[in-house]
Motif scaffolding. Structure first.
Motif, PDB file in Angstrom:
ATOM      1  N   GLY A  69       0.828  -1.201   0.000  1.00 35.68           N
ATOM      2  CA  GLY A  69       0.000   0.000   0.000  1.00 35.68           C
ATOM      3  C   GLY A  69       0.860   1.247   0.000  1.00 35.68           C
ATOM      4  O   GLY A  69       2.022   1.219   0.401  1.00 35.68           O
ATOM      5  N   LEU A  70       0.258   2.334  -0.447  1.00 32.98           N
ATOM      6  CA  LEU A  70       0.926   3.637  -0.403  1.00 32.98           C
ATOM      7  C   LEU A  70       0.676   4.265   0.962  1.00 32.98           C
ATOM      8  O   LEU A  70      -0.389   4.072   1.563  1.00 32.98           O
ATOM      9  CB  LEU A  70       0.391   4.530  -1.523  1.00 32.98           C
ATOM     10  N   LYS A  71       1.638   5.071   1.455  1.00 36.70           N
ATOM     11  CA  LYS A  71       1.536   5.460   2.866  1.00 36.70           C
ATOM     12  C   LYS A  71       1.914   6.900   3.187  1.00 36.70           C
ATOM     13  O   LYS A  71       2.104   7.225   4.361  1.00 36.70           O
ATOM     14  CB  LYS A  71       2.409   4.528   3.712  1.00 36.70           C
ATOM     15  N   ALA A  72       2.031   7.787   2.212  1.00 37.98           N
ATOM     16  CA  ALA A  72       2.445   9.164   2.497  1.00 37.98           C
ATOM     17  C   ALA A  72       1.231  10.061   2.660  1.00 37.98           C
ATOM     18  O   ALA A  72       0.455  10.252   1.726  1.00 37.98           O
ATOM     19  CB  ALA A  72       3.339   9.686   1.377  1.00 37.98           C
ATOM     20  N   VAL A  73       1.069  10.617   3.855  1.00 37.17           N
ATOM     21  CA  VAL A  73      -0.087  11.465   4.150  1.00 37.17           C
ATOM     22  C   VAL A  73      -0.155  12.650   3.189  1.00 37.17           C
ATOM     23  O   VAL A  73      -1.196  12.924   2.584  1.00 37.17           O
ATOM     24  CB  VAL A  73      -0.040  11.953   5.612  1.00 37.17           C
ATOM     25  N   GLY A  74       0.963  13.355   3.038  1.00 39.74           N
ATOM     26  CA  GLY A  74       0.972  14.545   2.187  1.00 39.74           C
ATOM     27  C   GLY A  74       0.619  14.226   0.747  1.00 39.74           C
ATOM     28  O   GLY A  74      -0.176  14.932   0.111  1.00 39.74           O
ATOM     29  N   GLU A  75       1.201  13.156   0.216  1.00 38.35           N
ATOM     30  CA  GLU A  75       0.910  12.763  -1.164  1.00 38.35           C
ATOM     31  C   GLU A  75      -0.553  12.366  -1.314  1.00 38.35           C
ATOM     32  O   GLU A  75      -1.186  12.641  -2.345  1.00 38.35           O
ATOM     33  CB  GLU A  75       1.805  11.601  -1.594  1.00 38.35           C
ATOM     34  N   SER A  76      -1.107  11.753  -0.290  1.00 35.17           N
ATOM     35  CA  SER A  76      -2.502  11.321  -0.376  1.00 35.17           C
ATOM     36  C   SER A  76      -3.450  12.509  -0.476  1.00 35.17           C
ATOM     37  O   SER A  76      -4.506  12.416  -1.111  1.00 35.17           O
ATOM     38  CB  SER A  76      -2.873  10.443   0.826  1.00 35.17           C
ATOM     39  N   VAL A  77      -3.088  13.618   0.165  1.00 33.96           N
ATOM     40  CA  VAL A  77      -3.902  14.835   0.075  1.00 33.96           C
ATOM     41  C   VAL A  77      -3.863  15.381  -1.356  1.00 33.96           C
ATOM     42  O   VAL A  77      -4.871  15.856  -1.888  1.00 33.96           O
ATOM     43  CB  VAL A  77      -3.412  15.893   1.087  1.00 33.96           C
ATOM     44  N   GLU A  78      -2.703  15.273  -1.997  1.00 35.36           N
ATOM     45  CA  GLU A  78      -2.537  15.779  -3.365  1.00 35.36           C
ATOM     46  C   GLU A  78      -3.085  14.814  -4.410  1.00 35.36           C
ATOM     47  O   GLU A  78      -3.566  15.238  -5.465  1.00 35.36           O
ATOM     48  CB  GLU A  78      -1.047  16.016  -3.649  1.00 35.36           C
ATOM     49  N   LYS A  79      -3.024  13.500  -4.127  1.00 31.54           N
ATOM     50  CA  LYS A  79      -3.420  12.491  -5.118  1.00 31.54           C
ATOM     51  C   LYS A  79      -4.338  11.447  -4.483  1.00 31.54           C
ATOM     52  O   LYS A  79      -3.987  10.264  -4.387  1.00 31.54           O
ATOM     53  CB  LYS A  79      -2.168  11.808  -5.691  1.00 31.54           C
ATOM     54  N   PRO A  80      -5.514  11.860  -4.046  1.00 36.24           N
ATOM     55  CA  PRO A  80      -6.376  10.916  -3.319  1.00 36.24           C
ATOM     56  C   PRO A  80      -6.799   9.700  -4.131  1.00 36.24           C
ATOM     57  O   PRO A  80      -6.859   8.587  -3.600  1.00 36.24           O
ATOM     58  CB  PRO A  80      -7.584  11.777  -2.923  1.00 36.24           C
ATOM     59  N   LEU A  81      -7.107   9.882  -5.426  1.00 37.10           N
ATOM     60  CA  LEU A  81      -7.568   8.745  -6.220  1.00 37.10           C
ATOM     61  C   LEU A  81      -6.495   7.669  -6.347  1.00 37.10           C
ATOM     62  O   LEU A  81      -6.799   6.474  -6.389  1.00 37.10           O
ATOM     63  CB  LEU A  81      -8.015   9.210  -7.607  1.00 37.10           C
ATOM     64  N   LYS A  82      -5.243   8.095  -6.391  1.00 33.26           N
ATOM     65  CA  LYS A  82      -4.127   7.144  -6.438  1.00 33.26           C
ATOM     66  C   LYS A  82      -4.144   6.252  -5.193  1.00 33.26           C
ATOM     67  O   LYS A  82      -3.914   5.038  -5.266  1.00 33.26           O
ATOM     68  CB  LYS A  82      -2.809   7.914  -6.528  1.00 33.26           C
ATOM     69  N   TYR A  83      -4.452   6.841  -4.050  1.00 32.20           N
ATOM     70  CA  TYR A  83      -4.471   6.092  -2.787  1.00 32.20           C
ATOM     71  C   TYR A  83      -5.684   5.175  -2.699  1.00 32.20           C
ATOM     72  O   TYR A  83      -5.587   4.030  -2.242  1.00 32.20           O
ATOM     73  CB  TYR A  83      -4.396   7.059  -1.605  1.00 32.20           C
ATOM     74  N   TYR A  84      -6.831   5.651  -3.152  1.00 29.53           N
ATOM     75  CA  TYR A  84      -8.018   4.794  -3.112  1.00 29.53           C
ATOM     76  C   TYR A  84      -7.880   3.629  -4.091  1.00 29.53           C
ATOM     77  O   TYR A  84      -8.296   2.503  -3.796  1.00 29.53           O
ATOM     78  CB  TYR A  84      -9.280   5.613  -3.403  1.00 29.53           C
ATOM     79  N   ASP A  85      -7.290   3.883  -5.231  1.00 31.18           N
ATOM     80  CA  ASP A  85      -7.095   2.819  -6.219  1.00 31.18           C
ATOM     81  C   ASP A  85      -6.139   1.757  -5.690  1.00 31.18           C
ATOM     82  O   ASP A  85      -6.437   0.561  -5.703  1.00 31.18           O
ATOM     83  CB  ASP A  85      -6.565   3.416  -7.530  1.00 31.18           C
ATOM     84  N   ASN A  86      -4.986   2.197  -5.211  1.00 30.40           N
ATOM     85  CA  ASN A  86      -3.965   1.250  -4.762  1.00 30.40           C
ATOM     86  C   ASN A  86      -4.380   0.555  -3.465  1.00 30.40           C
ATOM     87  O   ASN A  86      -4.363  -0.673  -3.364  1.00 30.40           O
ATOM     88  CB  ASN A  86      -2.635   1.967  -4.565  1.00 30.40           C
ATOM     89  N   ASN A  87      -4.753   1.337  -2.453  1.00 25.82           N
ATOM     90  CA  ASN A  87      -4.982   0.783  -1.126  1.00 25.82           C
ATOM     91  C   ASN A  87      -6.326   0.074  -0.996  1.00 25.82           C
ATOM     92  O   ASN A  87      -6.413  -1.005  -0.399  1.00 25.82           O
ATOM     93  CB  ASN A  87      -4.861   1.873  -0.073  1.00 25.82           C
ATOM     94  N   VAL A  88      -7.381   0.679  -1.546  1.00 30.33           N
ATOM     95  CA  VAL A  88      -8.715   0.090  -1.411  1.00 30.33           C
ATOM     96  C   VAL A  88      -8.965  -0.944  -2.498  1.00 30.33           C
ATOM     97  O   VAL A  88      -9.225  -2.120  -2.207  1.00 30.33           O
ATOM     98  CB  VAL A  88      -9.799   1.186  -1.429  1.00 30.33           C
TER      99      VAL A  88
END
Length: 337
Positions: free
Chosen positions: A82-101
């Motif tokens: 999973g991806l884990k950078a808080v700051g990056e997640s704020v800038e690229k939320p869809l990337k985090y939902y796609d990868n992590n969820v």
């Protein structure tokens, strides 16, 4: 036990592989190497004398996962990928939902198809959001303050719903606080690609000369020195927590939730000064504005993990910073290219 370790060449995954091997288990590693290097497997072999089986691929790739579950007779899965950078997640939320969820849901689908019913999920204390009090217990309300934390919380809720519908499954959600440190051999540690998002690897890179100075995000929080307070836990203690969960929970159907932390908070500046003492050099830093999604104070009540799993963190702050410095000073460029 044959354990599929997703994200097994990453920071926490690699240390967990060592503990699995040393406890007589057989880890099978999959990783897409987006934030890690295959060389980690060489280091695991140096420490343990055994090289984990490895397949490069992405958990969002169903065909890849089908191949893995067909190739190996898996008993349980420990899911770190999973991806884990808080700051990056704020800038690229869809990337985090796609990868992590989406990635986790795909993994569970393929586990279900392969009749593998034991999962340990790498969750996070960020699912508690900005807690009304500390220390944090497992029954505290959940409410993430950033997309990274929200992706972990969404996965937790999906897994709980799935387990309710499939009561023969054992799903363990490990909410860990702030992993730091490195293997005592100095052969394995945290080596983020690009600019570190976590405190201690950034401090270590400043100490070794790779970066000019540390940015401290906010010194006006309601904490003793104004900087954020976190529960820093040694990565090997964290790995041991996964082994305890595997041993105690893998054969027990249900959803099991545990905090993995020390129960003690340390501020950013306390960590900086402790590292300066270990490295015997000063760490230049500058105060910067607060970072989006950050909170003032966060540390665990780890009582439940001690009671049920028989697990407790044993490595102190001095060990955390000394092991980090040993890793970074022995490997100034991390794992290199």
């Amino acid at each position: 036990m044959k354990v599929l370790v997703t994200g097994g060449t990453g920071y926490i995954g690699s240390h967990t592989c060592i503990q699995l091997i040393e406890q007589g288990h057989t880890p099978i590693v999959i990783d897409n190497l987006c934030n890690s290097k295959e060389m980690v497997l060489d280091r695991i072999e140096q420490v343990t004398g055994a090289r984990p089986a490895f397949m490069q691929g992405d958990i969002r790739d169903s065909a890849f996962l089908k191949h893995v579950f067909t190739e190996y007779s898996i008993d349980s899965v420990i899911h770190f990928a999973g991806l884990k950078a808080v700051g990056e997640s704020v800038e690229k939320p869809l990337k985090y939902y796609d990868n992590n969820v989406s990635g986790t849901l795909n993994l569970v689908r393929e586990m279900h198809a392969a009749n593998v019913t034991s999962l340990i999920f790498s969750s996070s204390a960020t699912v508690y959001g900005d807690p009304t009090s500390v220390p944090i217990k497992e029954d505290f309300p959940t409410a993430a303050t950033n997309p990274y934390g929200r992706s972990k919380l969404i996965v937790e809720e999906c897994l709980q719903d799935f387990q309710h519908a499939n009561p023969d499954w054992s799903i363990t959600l490990l909410r860990y606080f702030n992993p730091v440190g490195a293997h005592e051999s100095g052969l394995l540690g945290e080596d983020p690609q690009g600019t570190p998002n976590n405190l201690l690897p950034f401090v270590a890179q400043v100490a070794v000369g790779r970066r000019e100075k540390l940015g401290v995000f906010g010194n006006d929080y309601s904490t003793p020195d104004g900087t954020g307070v976190r529960d820093y836990i040694h990565v090997v203690d964290l790995a041991d927590g996964h082994l305890a969960a595997l041993d105690k929970m893998a054969s027990q159907p249900g959803t099991h939730i545990f905090n993995l932390g020390t129960g003690q908070g340390n501020s950013v500046l306390e960590m900086v000064h402790a590292f300066e003492a270990a490295a015997k050099r000063s760490i230049p830093y500058e105060i910067k504005p607060r970072r989006a999604g950050d909170i003032a104070e966060c540390y665990a009540d780890p009582t439940y993990a001690k009671t049920i799993l028989g697990w407790t963190a044993t490595r102190d702050l001095q060990t955390m910073v000394e092991d980090t410095w040993r890793w970074q000073s022995n490997n100034p460029d991390g794992y290199g290219d």
